[in-house]
Write a protein that holds these residues in place. Structure first.
Motif, PDB file in Angstrom:
ATOM      1  N   TYR A 179       0.832  -1.200   0.000  1.00  0.00           N
ATOM      2  CA  TYR A 179       0.000   0.000   0.000  1.00  0.00           C
ATOM      3  C   TYR A 179       0.868   1.252   0.000  1.00  0.00           C
ATOM      4  O   TYR A 179       0.609   2.212  -0.739  1.00  0.00           O
ATOM      5  CB  TYR A 179      -0.911  -0.011   1.226  1.00  0.00           C
ATOM      6  CG  TYR A 179      -2.016   1.020   1.197  1.00  0.00           C
ATOM      7  CD1 TYR A 179      -3.253   0.717   0.645  1.00  0.00           C
ATOM      8  CD2 TYR A 179      -1.824   2.293   1.715  1.00  0.00           C
ATOM      9  CE1 TYR A 179      -4.280   1.650   0.607  1.00  0.00           C
ATOM     10  CE2 TYR A 179      -2.836   3.234   1.688  1.00  0.00           C
ATOM     11  CZ  TYR A 179      -4.061   2.910   1.137  1.00  0.00           C
ATOM     12  OH  TYR A 179      -5.063   3.845   1.104  1.00  0.00           O
ATOM     13  N   ALA A 180       1.924   1.236   0.829  1.00  0.00           N
ATOM     14  CA  ALA A 180       2.825   2.386   0.874  1.00  0.00           C
ATOM     15  C   ALA A 180       3.517   2.598  -0.466  1.00  0.00           C
ATOM     16  O   ALA A 180       3.669   3.737  -0.935  1.00  0.00           O
ATOM     17  CB  ALA A 180       3.863   2.187   1.980  1.00  0.00           C
ATOM     18  N   ALA A 181       3.929   1.500  -1.107  1.00  0.00           N
ATOM     19  CA  ALA A 181       4.589   1.611  -2.409  1.00  0.00           C
ATOM     20  C   ALA A 181       3.602   2.080  -3.479  1.00  0.00           C
ATOM     21  O   ALA A 181       3.942   2.908  -4.336  1.00  0.00           O
ATOM     22  CB  ALA A 181       5.198   0.266  -2.800  1.00  0.00           C
ATOM     23  N   PHE A 182       2.384   1.575  -3.441  1.00  0.00           N
ATOM     24  CA  PHE A 182       1.366   2.033  -4.394  1.00  0.00           C
ATOM     25  C   PHE A 182       1.092   3.523  -4.208  1.00  0.00           C
ATOM     26  O   PHE A 182       0.857   4.257  -5.179  1.00  0.00           O
ATOM     27  CB  PHE A 182       0.070   1.242  -4.219  1.00  0.00           C
ATOM     28  CG  PHE A 182       0.083  -0.118  -4.854  1.00  0.00           C
ATOM     29  CD1 PHE A 182       0.453  -0.277  -6.185  1.00  0.00           C
ATOM     30  CD2 PHE A 182      -0.288  -1.246  -4.127  1.00  0.00           C
ATOM     31  CE1 PHE A 182       0.462  -1.532  -6.785  1.00  0.00           C
ATOM     32  CE2 PHE A 182      -0.290  -2.506  -4.718  1.00  0.00           C
ATOM     33  CZ  PHE A 182       0.088  -2.655  -6.035  1.00  0.00           C
ATOM     34  N   ALA A 183       1.108   3.995  -2.960  1.00  0.00           N
ATOM     35  CA  ALA A 183       0.885   5.427  -2.699  1.00  0.00           C
ATOM     36  C   ALA A 183       1.983   6.270  -3.334  1.00  0.00           C
ATOM     37  O   ALA A 183       1.713   7.346  -3.886  1.00  0.00           O
ATOM     38  CB  ALA A 183       0.823   5.675  -1.194  1.00  0.00           C
TER      39      ALA A 183
ATOM     40  N   ALA B 227      -5.087  -4.049  -1.999  1.00  0.00           N
ATOM     41  CA  ALA B 227      -4.348  -4.282  -0.754  1.00  0.00           C
ATOM     42  C   ALA B 227      -5.268  -4.160   0.454  1.00  0.00           C
ATOM     43  O   ALA B 227      -5.193  -4.960   1.396  1.00  0.00           O
ATOM     44  CB  ALA B 227      -3.189  -3.293  -0.642  1.00  0.00           C
ATOM     45  N   VAL B 228      -6.157  -3.164   0.428  1.00  0.00           N
ATOM     46  CA  VAL B 228      -7.102  -2.987   1.541  1.00  0.00           C
ATOM     47  C   VAL B 228      -8.121  -4.120   1.552  1.00  0.00           C
ATOM     48  O   VAL B 228      -8.467  -4.654   2.618  1.00  0.00           O
ATOM     49  CB  VAL B 228      -7.801  -1.623   1.443  1.00  0.00           C
ATOM     50  CG1 VAL B 228      -8.931  -1.509   2.464  1.00  0.00           C
ATOM     51  CG2 VAL B 228      -6.798  -0.501   1.660  1.00  0.00           C
ATOM     52  N   GLN B 229      -8.610  -4.499   0.387  1.00  0.00           N
ATOM     53  CA  GLN B 229      -9.589  -5.583   0.325  1.00  0.00           C
ATOM     54  C   GLN B 229      -9.000  -6.907   0.808  1.00  0.00           C
ATOM     55  O   GLN B 229      -9.688  -7.706   1.443  1.00  0.00           O
ATOM     56  CB  GLN B 229     -10.097  -5.735  -1.103  1.00  0.00           C
ATOM     57  CG  GLN B 229     -10.991  -4.584  -1.566  1.00  0.00           C
ATOM     58  CD  GLN B 229     -11.382  -4.682  -3.032  1.00  0.00           C
ATOM     59  OE1 GLN B 229     -10.799  -5.468  -3.791  1.00  0.00           O
ATOM     60  NE2 GLN B 229     -12.360  -3.882  -3.442  1.00  0.00           N
ATOM     61  N   SER B 230      -7.718  -7.128   0.529  1.00  0.00           N
ATOM     62  CA  SER B 230      -7.080  -8.384   0.919  1.00  0.00           C
ATOM     63  C   SER B 230      -6.585  -8.371   2.359  1.00  0.00           C
ATOM     64  O   SER B 230      -6.663  -9.385   3.056  1.00  0.00           O
ATOM     65  CB  SER B 230      -5.899  -8.696  -0.015  1.00  0.00           C
ATOM     66  OG  SER B 230      -6.323  -8.802  -1.352  1.00  0.00           O
TER      67      SER B 230
END
Length: 493
Positions: free
Chosen positions: A123-127, A147-150
Motif C-alpha cells: 500500500y505504501a509503495a502504491f501510494a 491491498a485494503v480488500q485483501s
C-alpha cells in the motif's frame, strides 16, 4: 528517430545494444488478447534475464542503468519470482539518480509486495507510485484498493506508520482519501497540515465540492429543483455542515497553499453555497488582485456571472449585463459537440451554465410570476448543455411539467413572448426554442379544456394551422365531434 540520430552521430553502441534488446523484449510482453493469455516461455525469459543483467553490469551511465533495472524487474515479474523482484529492487533500484523509469520499477515492486501478501508495504509503495507516476497512477489506485480488500482496513494505517517524512505520509493519506469516498474531509485536513502545497489537495477538494453540489444543486432533469442559498431544507443541512468544515481547510490553504488565487476563488464559492453573497463578493475581489492562471480566471468569470444572476435586477438593464457574460459562455460551450463533451473542464462549464440559467434565473423569474422567461430559462440549458440529457429536449422535464400546470392566461403569455421577443436577451433565451406555435397553442387549448372552458378552447385551437396550404388543423365543421390530427377528440357538446 531521435535515438537513431544520436546513435549515428555519437557512435553510442551501448545505447544501440539497449534499443535492440528493448525491442526484442517488448515482443515477449505484448498480449494481443487478455483472454488468450499464455504463460511466458521460461527458457526465453531466462535468456532475456541474463542479457539484461549483463547489460546492467556494463552500462556506463544512469540512463541505461535504470532501464536495464526495469527490464530485469519486468522479467522477474513475468516469471512469477516475486521474492526476486523485492530483493533486486531493494538492493539496486534506488542506487541511481531520479528518472521516470524508477516509478515504473516501483510499480512492479509494489505489485510483488502485494503478491507476497505484504499488504501494508504494498500500500505504501502504491501510494508512492500514485503520487509520482502519471503512467501508473490508475493501476496504483487499483493496487491500493486490492491491498485494503485483501489485508483489511488496518492496512492503510500500517502503511502510514511506515512513512517517516511528511510527504510520504501525505501520499498515503491521499491514496486513502481517494479510496474512502465518505470520510475524505478528515484525511484532506491532515494532508493540508502535513503538505499545504500538495497538488492532490486541488483534486480532492474539487471532488468534495462536486459531492456538495449533488446534494445542494440537483441538476437532474426529472427533479430540476431549485437551490436557494441560505435556505436549506432538512436534507441539505448535513451537506452544509460539511461545507463549513471544508471552508476551514481552505482558509488555511489561502495562507499557505501553492496557489492563493485558486483557494481564494474556492472560498468564494463555498461562501455562495452557504448563502453568504457578501462574503463571496469580497473573496472574489481579493482573488482578482492576485496572480492567477487562465483556468482560475475563467472560474472567477463564472462566479461573477453566478453572483450577477443572484443579485442583478431582472429588468432590461440587468438582463443586458447578464447577456454580456452568458453569451460568451454559451458560445464557448457550443464550440464542442454535446457528444464530445467528456472532459472535466467541459462538463464543469455545462454544469455551471445549467445551474445559473436553469436554476438561479428560472427560480427568480418564477417568484416574480414571469412564466414566459421561467420556461425559456428552464429550456435553454436542456438544449445547449451536456449536463441535462433528454431524448427530446423540451418534450419532457421541467418546462413541459410547468406548462402542464399553467393557466390558460399564462400559456397565452408564453405564446406571445415566443412570437415577439423584444430584446437581444430575449432572442438569446429563445434561440432554438423547441415548442412551435402550434404546440404552444395546443397546450393552451388543452389547459382551457381542463377547466371545461370549451368556448375558450375553441377560440384558441382554431388558431392552429396545418403544415400544408395553411389548412385548418381541427375540423370544427363536424356537428357532433371535433377531431385533432394527433388523435385528440372531444364531444362537441
Amino acid at each position: 528517430n531521435a535515438f537513431v540520430d544520436h546513435i549515428v552521430k555519437q557512435r553510442d553502441l551501448p545505447l544501440l545494444d539497449y534499443v535492440i534488446f528493448a525491442r526484442e523484449s517488448a515482443t515477449l510482453f505484448q498480449v494481443q488478447d487478455p483472454w488468450d493469455y499464455k504463460a511466458p516461455d521460461a527458457v526465453r525469459m531466462s535468456t532475456l534475464l541474463d542479457r539484461a543483467k549483463k547489460g546492467l553490469s556494463t552500462a556506463n551511465n544512469n540512463f541505461l542503468k535504470v532501464r536495464y533495472q526495469y527490464q530485469i524487474l519486468r522479467v522477474l515479474q513475468a516469471l512469477g519470482d516475486y521474492e526476486g523482484v523485492i530483493q533486486f529492487y531493494s538492493n539496486a533500484a534506488k542506487m541511481h539518480s531520479w528518472s521516470p523509469v524508477l516509478n515504473w520499477s516501483r510499480s512492479i515492486y509494489a505489485g510483488a509486495l502485494y503478491r507476497t501478501k505484504e499488504y501494508a508495504r504494498a500500500y505504501a509503495a502504491f501510494a508512492d507510485v500514485f503520487e509520482a507516476s502519471t503512467r501508473y497512477r490508475a493501476s496504483a489506485l487499483m493496487g491500493g484498493r486490492w491491498a485494503v480488500q485483501s489485508g483489511g482496513a488496518k492496512v492503510a494505517d500500517e502503511a502510514l506508520r511506515m512513512m517517516d517524512t511528511p510527504q510520504g505520509k501525505a501520499d498515503v493519506l491521499a491514496l486513502t482519501a481517494y479510496l474512502k469516498y465518505d470520510s475524505a474531509p478528515e484525511l484532506i485536513s491532515k494532508i493540508a497540515d502535513l503538505t499545504p502545497k500538495n497538488p492532490e489537495l486541488e483534486v480532492l477538494i474539487a471532488r468534495e465540492i462536486n459531492k456538495f453540489e449533488m446534494v445542494l444543486q440537483p441538476l437532474d432533469a426529472t427533479a430540476w429543483n431549485s437551490f436557494i442559498p441560505g435556505e436549506p431544507n432538512a436534507a441539505k443541512k448535513s451537506a452544509l455542515a460539511k461545507v463549513t468544515a471544508l471552508e476551514k481547510i481552505v482558509g488555511k490553504l489561502r495562507q499557505q497553499g501553492e496557489n492563493p488565487a485558486l483557494w481564494e476563488t474556492t472560498a468564494a464559492y463555498l461562501a455562495y453555497l452557504q448563502g453568504d453573497l457578501k462574503g463571496m463578493r469580497n473573496l472574489m475581489a481579493s482573488a482578482n488582485q492576485m496572480k492567477k492562471s487562465q483556468k482560475v480566471e475563467e472560474q472567477l468569470g463564472i462566479l461573477s456571472l453566478l453572483l450577477d444572476a443572484q443579485t442583478l435586477p431582472l429588468n432590461e438593464a440587468g438582463e443586458a449585463k447578464l447577456l454580456a457574460s452568458l453569451r460568451p459562455l454559451a458560445e464557448r460551450i457550443a464550440k464542442t459537440p454535446i457528444d464530445a463533451r467528456t472532459t472535466v473542464s467541459l462538463a464543469y462549464e455545462d454544469r455551471a451554465f445549467a445551474h445559473i440559467v436553469g436554476h438561479v434565473l428560472s427560480d427568480r423569474y418564477a417568484k416574480e410570476g414571469r412564466i414566459d422567461k421561467e420556461v425559456a430559462t428552464i429550456l435553454l440549458p436542456q438544449r445547449l448543455t451536456n449536463f441535462v440529457s433528454l431524448p427530446n429536449p423540451g418534450e419532457y422535464g421541467g418546462a413541459f411539467d410547468r406548462m402542464q400546470r399553467a393557466t390558460p392566461a399564462e400559456m397565452e403569455k408564453i405564446r406571445r413572448y415566443t412570437m415577439a421577443p423584444k430584446t437581444d436577451y430575449d432572442r438569446f433565451l429563445l434561440k432554438g426554442f423547441p415548442y412551435s406555435f402550434n404546440k404552444l397553442t395546443e397546450i393552451e387549448g388543452t389547459r382551457y379544456l381542463d377547466t371545461h372552458d370549451f368556448k375558450g378552447a375553441s377560440k384558441v385551437l382554431k388558431q392552429m394551422k396545418g403544415e400544408k396550404n395553411n389548412e385548418d388543423l381541427i375540423a370544427f365543421g363536424e356537428p357532433l365531434r371535433a377531431y385533432a390530427v394527433d388523435g385528440f377528440q372531444l364531444p362537441a357538446t
